[in-house]
Design a protein around this motif. Structure first.
Motif, short mmCIF file in Angstrom:
data_model
loop_
_atom_site.label_atom_id
_atom_site.label_comp_id
_atom_site.label_asym_id
_atom_site.label_seq_id
_atom_site.Cartn_x
_atom_site.Cartn_y
_atom_site.Cartn_z
N LEU A 17 -3.94 0.00 -2.68
CA LEU A 17 -4.41 -1.38 -2.80
C LEU A 17 -5.27 -1.50 -4.06
O LEU A 17 -6.27 -0.78 -4.20
CB LEU A 17 -5.22 -1.78 -1.57
CG LEU A 17 -5.89 -3.15 -1.60
CD1 LEU A 17 -4.86 -4.26 -1.62
CD2 LEU A 17 -6.84 -3.31 -0.42
N VAL A 18 -4.89 -2.41 -4.90
CA VAL A 18 -5.64 -2.66 -6.13
C VAL A 18 -6.39 -3.98 -5.95
O VAL A 18 -5.80 -5.00 -5.61
CB VAL A 18 -4.70 -2.72 -7.36
CG1 VAL A 18 -5.51 -2.94 -8.63
CG2 VAL A 18 -3.90 -1.43 -7.47
N PHE A 38 -0.49 -4.45 -3.96
CA PHE A 38 -0.44 -3.51 -2.84
C PHE A 38 0.92 -2.85 -2.84
O PHE A 38 1.96 -3.51 -2.79
CB PHE A 38 -0.68 -4.22 -1.50
CG PHE A 38 -0.59 -3.27 -0.32
CD1 PHE A 38 -1.57 -2.31 -0.10
CD2 PHE A 38 0.48 -3.33 0.56
CE1 PHE A 38 -1.49 -1.44 0.97
CE2 PHE A 38 0.56 -2.46 1.64
CZ PHE A 38 -0.43 -1.52 1.84
N ARG A 39 0.92 -1.55 -2.90
CA ARG A 39 2.16 -0.76 -2.89
C ARG A 39 2.09 0.24 -1.73
O ARG A 39 1.01 0.78 -1.42
CB ARG A 39 2.33 0.00 -4.20
CG ARG A 39 2.17 -0.85 -5.45
CD ARG A 39 3.46 -1.44 -5.87
NE ARG A 39 3.29 -2.32 -7.04
CZ ARG A 39 4.29 -2.71 -7.82
NH1 ARG A 39 5.53 -2.31 -7.57
NH2 ARG A 39 4.08 -3.53 -8.84
N GLN A 81 -0.81 0.54 9.12
CA GLN A 81 -0.55 0.53 10.56
C GLN A 81 0.37 -0.62 10.93
O GLN A 81 1.29 -0.47 11.76
CB GLN A 81 -1.86 0.43 11.32
CG GLN A 81 -1.74 0.62 12.82
CD GLN A 81 -1.30 2.03 13.18
OE1 GLN A 81 -1.61 2.98 12.47
NE2 GLN A 81 -0.56 2.15 14.27
N SER A 82 0.13 -1.77 10.32
CA SER A 82 0.99 -2.91 10.61
C SER A 82 2.41 -2.68 10.11
O SER A 82 3.38 -3.10 10.75
CB SER A 82 0.41 -4.17 9.97
OG SER A 82 0.44 -4.07 8.57
N LEU A 83 2.55 -1.98 9.00
CA LEU A 83 3.89 -1.69 8.49
C LEU A 83 4.62 -0.70 9.40
O LEU A 83 5.84 -0.82 9.62
CB LEU A 83 3.79 -1.12 7.07
CG LEU A 83 3.37 -2.12 5.98
CD1 LEU A 83 3.09 -1.40 4.66
CD2 LEU A 83 4.45 -3.17 5.78
N VAL A 84 3.88 0.25 9.91
CA VAL A 84 4.50 1.21 10.83
C VAL A 84 4.95 0.50 12.10
O VAL A 84 6.06 0.71 12.61
CB VAL A 84 3.51 2.35 11.16
CG1 VAL A 84 4.04 3.19 12.30
CG2 VAL A 84 3.27 3.20 9.94
N SER A 106 4.15 -5.08 -1.39
CA SER A 106 3.99 -6.09 -0.36
C SER A 106 2.55 -6.59 -0.41
O SER A 106 1.67 -6.07 0.29
CB SER A 106 4.32 -5.51 1.02
OG SER A 106 4.07 -6.47 2.01
N LEU A 107 2.34 -7.56 -1.24
CA LEU A 107 1.00 -8.11 -1.34
C LEU A 107 0.64 -8.91 -0.09
O LEU A 107 -0.54 -8.98 0.28
CB LEU A 107 0.91 -9.02 -2.58
CG LEU A 107 -0.49 -9.54 -2.94
CD1 LEU A 107 -1.44 -8.38 -3.20
CD2 LEU A 107 -0.42 -10.45 -4.16
N GLU A 108 1.66 -9.42 0.57
CA GLU A 108 1.39 -10.19 1.78
C GLU A 108 0.75 -9.32 2.86
O GLU A 108 -0.08 -9.79 3.65
CB GLU A 108 2.67 -10.82 2.32
CG GLU A 108 3.25 -11.92 1.44
CD GLU A 108 3.93 -11.37 0.19
OE1 GLU A 108 4.21 -10.15 0.15
OE2 GLU A 108 4.17 -12.16 -0.74
#
Lengths: 182, 286
Positions: free
Chosen positions: A24-25, A35-36, A175-178, B184-186
Motif C-alpha cells: 500500500l502506497v 495498492f498492489r 484478508q478481504s481478498l482471501v 486494486s485500489l478499491e
C-alpha cells in the motif's frame, strides 16, 4: 515537500499453504495512492523440503516484495513493514530504506520532532506533543545517513497521520481478498 | 553190690516209666471232621417234582384272519435211564495189541550205517564278476527305453556385471516463480483512513484569523457559537464518509477513487455550541 513523500507499507501473510503479499502506497496523510497485491503462491512439497526454514523469508523478501516493487512506477521514499518481519533478518534494498514503525508506551520525549537513538538501528521518535514516542527500527542495509533522511520524512508524515496504522489496512485488505477468493 | 543193682533197677524202672508216661489216649470229637458251613447254608439237594406239561395256547394273528387254530396237547417228556456196560463192549470187540519188537523171536539186530570219514562238498560259490547288462526280451507295454547320449552337460554360466549403471537424472527447478501482481485500489479504499488534526497553535496567527473568517462565511454561524474541533488536510473531492473520533482528536474518512491525486486542502470541523450540531467547511482553495 510533504506532498512528494510516498510511504510504502508491505505485508505478506500465509493463508493455508499459500503466501500472498500486499503493498500500500500512501501520501503523508495516509490516503491510499496505490495498492498492489500478489496472487497466492503455493510452494511445492519438494520446494518446502529444499528451502527448509528459509522458505518463508525467501518467499516474502525475494519473491513477493520484489514482484510488488517492480509493479510500482516509482520507488517509494520509505518501505515500512512490521517489526516482526524486520526482526526476521530482512535485508531490504538500498534504494528504498526499509524500516518498521512500532507504537510504544514510553514516556514522551521533550517535544515533537525529538529523536532519541536507542541503538545503531533503533530510534525513538516523538511525532506529536504529549503522545507516546514511536519506535523506529531500520534494516541492516540502511546506513546512518539514510536513517537520518528517513527520520525527517517520518516526522513530516507523522505530523499528519498515524505512521503505524496503514499496516492494519493492508492486513485487512489482504484478508478481504482471501475471503473473496475463497 | 545189691545197692548198685537196686539203683540200676530203679533207673531202669524210672526210664520205662518216663518213656510210657507221655502216651495218652485223646478223644477226638467227630464234629471237627464234619463239613461246616461258614456263614452259608450247606448245600442240599431238594427233590423237584416232575416237569409240568407244556401247553400250547392259541394266539391270534391278524395275518391269519379269524380262522380257528387247532391246539394239540404235548406229552410230558419223561426221563429214561439207559445203561451200558463198557466191559461188555470191550469184551466183544477189543483186540490186544502186541508190540512186535518185544515179541519173542521176532526181534532182529539192527545194522547202523558207518559214519562218513569226509564231508562231501556239493557245488561251490561262484566268483563275483562284472554285472552283465541284460535286456528284456520284450518291453513292457506302455514303457519306452531311453538312452542318455552324454553323461552330464556343463551348466550354462551367466555373468553379472558388478558395476551400477548411472541412473537417469531428472531436473526440477527449485526456484519459486514470481507470482502475478494485481492492482486494486478499491480494496485499499474500502477502509477508513484516520487523519490527524493539525495543531492550530502552530499555525501563524494571521493564517488562523483568515481560516476563522472563512469558517464563519461558510457555515453562516456566529464565531462565538462555534467550537473548532480541528483542522484537517483532506482531498478536495472523493470523500465518501467522515466520522469524528473525539477521543483521539482525529477524523475517520472513507475515500473514493476520485480522492487519489486530488489536492489536499485545509478542512475545519466545528460544533455548534447551542445544539451540538457538527459544521464543517473547506477554508482554502475551495
Amino acid at each position: 515537500m510533504a506532498e512528494s513523500i510516498k510511504l510504502a507499507y508491505f505485508m505478506a501473510v500465509k493463508e493455508g499453504t499459500s503466501y500472498l503479499g500486499g503493498l500500500l502506497v500512501t501520501d503523508t496523510s495516509g490516503i491510499p495512492l496505490d495498492f498492489r497485491y500478489t496472487e497466492p503462491i503455493t510452494p511445492t512439497h519438494l520446494q518446502g523440503i529444499l528451502y527448509g526454514k528459509s522458505l518463508e523469508p525467501h518467499l516474502k523478501e525475494e519473491v513477493i516484495q520484489k514482484t510488488l516493487l517492480k509493479e510500482l512506477k516509482a520507488p517509494p521514499d520509505l518501505f515500512i513493514l512490521s517489526a516482526t518481519e524486520l526482526a526476521g533478518g530482512w535485508s531490504g534494498d538500498t534504494k528504498c530504506p526499509v524500516l518498521a514503525v512500532q507504537k510504544t508506551q514510553d514516556t514522551p520525549l521533550a517535544k515533537a520532532g525529538a529523536v532519541f537513538r536507542v541503538g545503531a538501528r533503533e530510534v525513538l521518535l516523538q511525532v506529536a506533543d504529549g503522545a507516546a514516542p514511536l519506535r523506529v527500527l531500520f534494516a541492516t542495509s540502511v546506513d546512518a545517513p539514510t536513517q537520518e533522511q528517513a527520520i525527517l520524512k517520518l516526522l513530516e508524515a507523522g505530523y499528519h497521520m498515524d505512521l503505524a496504522e496503514p499496516l492494519e489496512r493492508v492486513a485487512a485488505a489482504l484478508q478481504s481478498l482471501v475471503m473473496k477468493g475463497s | 553190690m545189691f545197692g548198685k543193682v537196686r539203683e540200676a533197677m530203679a533207673d531202669a524202672a524210672e526210664t520205662l516209666r518216663r518213656a510210657y508216661s507221655g502216651l495218652a489216649v485223646v478223644d477226638v470229637a467227630p464234629e471237627r471232621f464234619r463239613a461246616r458251613g461258614h456263614g452259608s447254608p450247606l448245600l442240599a439237594i431238594h427233590p423237584l417234582a416232575g416237569l409240568e406239561s407244556l401247553e400250547a395256547s392259541a394266539l391270534t394273528s391278524g395275518l391269519l384272519g379269524e380262522q380257528p387254530l387247532s391246539v394239540r396237547r404235548m406229552d410230558v417228556p419223561r426221563a429214561v435211564l439207559h445203561a451200558e456196560s463198557g466191559w461188555a463192549r470191550w469184551d466183544a470187540g477189543a483186540e490186544v495189541v502186541r508190540m512186535a519188537p518185544l515179541a519173542a523171536r521176532l526181534s532182529q539186530p539192527l545194522a547202523l550205517p558207518t559214519l562218513p570219514e569226509r564231508v562231501p562238498i556239493h557245488g561251490g560259490v561262484e566268483a563275483l564278476g562284472r554285472p552283465v547288462a541284460r535286456r528284456l526280451p520284450h518291453a513292457l507295454p506302455g514303457t519306452s527305453l531311453r538312452r542318455l547320449s552324454e553323461p552330464l552337460t556343463r551348466p550354462a554360466t551367466r555373468t553379472l556385471e558388478p558395476g551400477l549403471r548411472a541412473p537417469a537424472a531428472r531436473t526440477e527447478d527449485p526456484g519459486l516463480r514470481s507470482p502475478s501482481a494485481r492492482r486494486s485500489l478499491e480494496a485499499a479504499l474500502a477502509f477508513p483512513v484516520p487523519i490527524q488534526a493539525e495543531d492550530i497553535q502552530r499555525l501563524p496567527k494571521g493564517l488562523w484569523m483568515r481560516y476563522s473568517l472563512q469558517l464563519v462565511r461558510g457555515t453562516g454561524e456566529n464565531v462565538r457559537n462555534l467550537e473548532v474541533l480541528g483542522l484537517f488536510r483532506i482531498p478536495r473531492k472523493g470523500v465518501a464518509e467522515l466520522h469524528h473520533d473525539a477521543r483521539l482528536g482525529r477524523i475517520l474518512v472513507r475515500f473514493e477513487a476520485a480522492a487519489v491525486g486530488a489536492p489536499r486542502i485545509p478542512f475545519i470541523l466545528a460544533r455548534r455550541k447551542d445544539d451540538g450540531a457538527m459544521v464543517s467547511c473547506f477554508v482554502e482553495g475551495a
